[in-house]
Design an enzyme around this catalytic site. Structure first.
Site, PDB file in Angstrom:
ATOM      1  N   CYS A   1       0.752  -1.139  -0.088  1.00 48.27           N
ATOM      2  CA  CYS A   1      -0.001   0.082   0.002  1.00 48.27           C
ATOM      3  C   CYS A   1       0.974   1.141  -0.073  1.00 48.27           C
ATOM      4  O   CYS A   1       0.673   2.240  -0.805  1.00 48.27           O
ATOM      5  CB  CYS A   1      -1.074  -0.061   1.270  1.00 48.27           C
TER       6      CYS A   1
ATOM      7  N   CYS B   1      -6.303  -3.624   7.131  1.00 47.45           N
ATOM      8  CA  CYS B   1      -7.313  -2.595   7.205  1.00 47.45           C
ATOM      9  C   CYS B   1      -8.556  -3.250   6.208  1.00 47.45           C
ATOM     10  O   CYS B   1      -9.837  -2.882   6.749  1.00 47.45           O
ATOM     11  CB  CYS B   1      -6.877  -1.349   6.573  1.00 47.45           C
TER      12      CYS B   1
END
Length: 410
Positions: A144, A240
């Site tokens: 990410c 997440c």
């Protein structure tokens, strides 16, 4: 945008705030000055603050504003926040974008939300699932940072006319000559340098990490002193996009072929049992094997092509060397290949929770390898191997993803 008081919102919007001792004005002024030193730009310069909705990035935005910068807050919508609301025991789950927006209003800065769900799925979630299908152990936070945040978001920051982008990561950026260095944060218990090894030199030149010299209790103290209701928001613990913590269910949905049954085989060739899917296993795993031979057994290798889980004794986990792919270099030599040809000594960190181990670089068969001085345990393809300077163990030299490993002879 005009600042708003939190009295306008009901108490159930954000997590309840326990008693937190605010910082003294002297300490708060020192934190603001620390931010100015970390940013290194004249007051009034535009800085984009990447706001995740957590306490760290919120404090960064607030301190930048207090330090006199022209701050623009940007939050990325990366996954289905509605799913996160279903997680029990996490009062703030699913509130991230909402929290970032409220904080930006309170601070008094403009705030934008960018829908990056498709990019995030392609660059992070799909890669995460594919890695498990290949018998690897991925690190989605690195992917990410490497793609969505430090590539795509940096382009947005530049488009907004910002001279720098600041994040709430706990890592230090130092300038030596005309080059930027990445260094561990002062608070080693919060240091995130392992997850940022793929940051390129150009990206590092543009990025700022204002929390580098602060410890987490100080950050919460700043938040409380500035009246930010986010001060006591819990830190995120799970991946997440897997709010339940059950990543195997996600993989089964995205890559159902990972549920094909196969054999559990001892490294000496004995078939010990069957498994119901290779994605249930990672290198070093001991629990859940459901085989018994009178000695503790660990997963030492995964063979996805033949759907086999290879097990053996703990000493079989010792790795003598590993091969890197997708490398990044922040050292003094021009490239990591040059450093490898020179046999440069390094400290190699193969997991975020492990201490770096003495090793040296090598260039063999056209690939960069890391050769350990002693066998290293728990090395898994797909994980990152982050390299630090043995002469200055605070400095990140670069690293890469582990492509393959070679075990110490057992």
């Amino acid at each position: 945008m005009a600042a708003m008081t939190m009295d306008a919102f009901t108490d159930d919007i954000l997590c309840p705030v326990p008693d937190i001792a605010p910082m003294s004005q002297v300490d708060l002024d020192a934190a603001i000055e620390s931010v100015r030193q970390a940013v290194g730009l004249p007051q009034g310069a535009r800085v984009v603050a990447a706001m995740s909705g957590g306490v760290d990035s919120t404090v960064v935005a607030a301190l930048l504003h207090k330090a006199g910068y022209d701050v623009v807050g940007v939050t990325l919508q990366l996954y289905d926040h509605g799913e996160a609301l279903k997680k029990k025991g996490a009062c703030c789950a699913g509130q991230d974008i909402h929290d970032a927006r409220l904080a930006a209003d309170l601070i008094g800065i403009p705030h934008y939300v960018l829908d990056y769900e498709n990019r995030f799925k392609d660059a992070v979630i799909d890669q995460f699932a594919d890695s498990y299908l290949k018998g690897q152990t991925p690190v989605p936070c690195i992917r990410c940072n490497q793609t969505v945040k430090f590539r795509d978001l940096l382009d947005v920051a530049r488009d907004l006319g910002a001279e720098a982008m600041a994040t709430g990561h706990y890592v230090r950026r130092a300038t030596h000559g005309n080059r930027s260095q990445m260094r561990k944060a002062v608070d080693h218990s919060r240091d995130q340098s392992y997850f940022l090894f793929a940051t390129t030199q150009d990206q590092l030149d543009y990025l700022r990490f204002p929390l580098a010299d602060l410890e987490k209790p100080q950050v919460r103290g700043v938040a409380a002193s500035l009246g930010l209701r986010i001060a006591a928001k819990p830190d995120s613990q799970d991946i997440c996009f897997v709010p339940t913590g059950d990543y195997r269910t996600l993989i089964d949905r995205l890559r159902p072929q990972g549920r094909e049954a196969g054999e559990i085989v001892h490294m000496d060739g004995r078939v010990l049992g069957r498994h119901s899917g290779i994605t249930d296993y990672t290198i070093g795993q001991r629990r859940g094997l459901n085989v018994a031979v009178g000695e503790p057994l660990f997963v030492v290798k995964l063979d996805p092509d033949n759907r086999r889980v290879i097990v053996g004794p703990r000493e079989a986990l010792l790795t003598a060397r590993l091969t890197l792919e997708e490398t990044n270099w922040l050292g003094d030599q021009a490239t990591i290949e040059e450093a490898a040809r020179d046999g440069a000594p390094v400290l190699a960190r193969v997991r975020s929770t492990r201490q770096p181990s003495p090793a040296r670089l090598a260039f063999i068969d056209g690939a960069v390898q890391v050769v350990f001085d002693q066998g290293e345990e728990g090395v898994a393809p797909g994980q990152a191997c982050v390299l630090y300077d043995p002469a200055d163990d605070e400095r990140v030299m670069g690293g890469g993803f582990i492509q393959s490993t070679e075990a110490v002879a057992v």
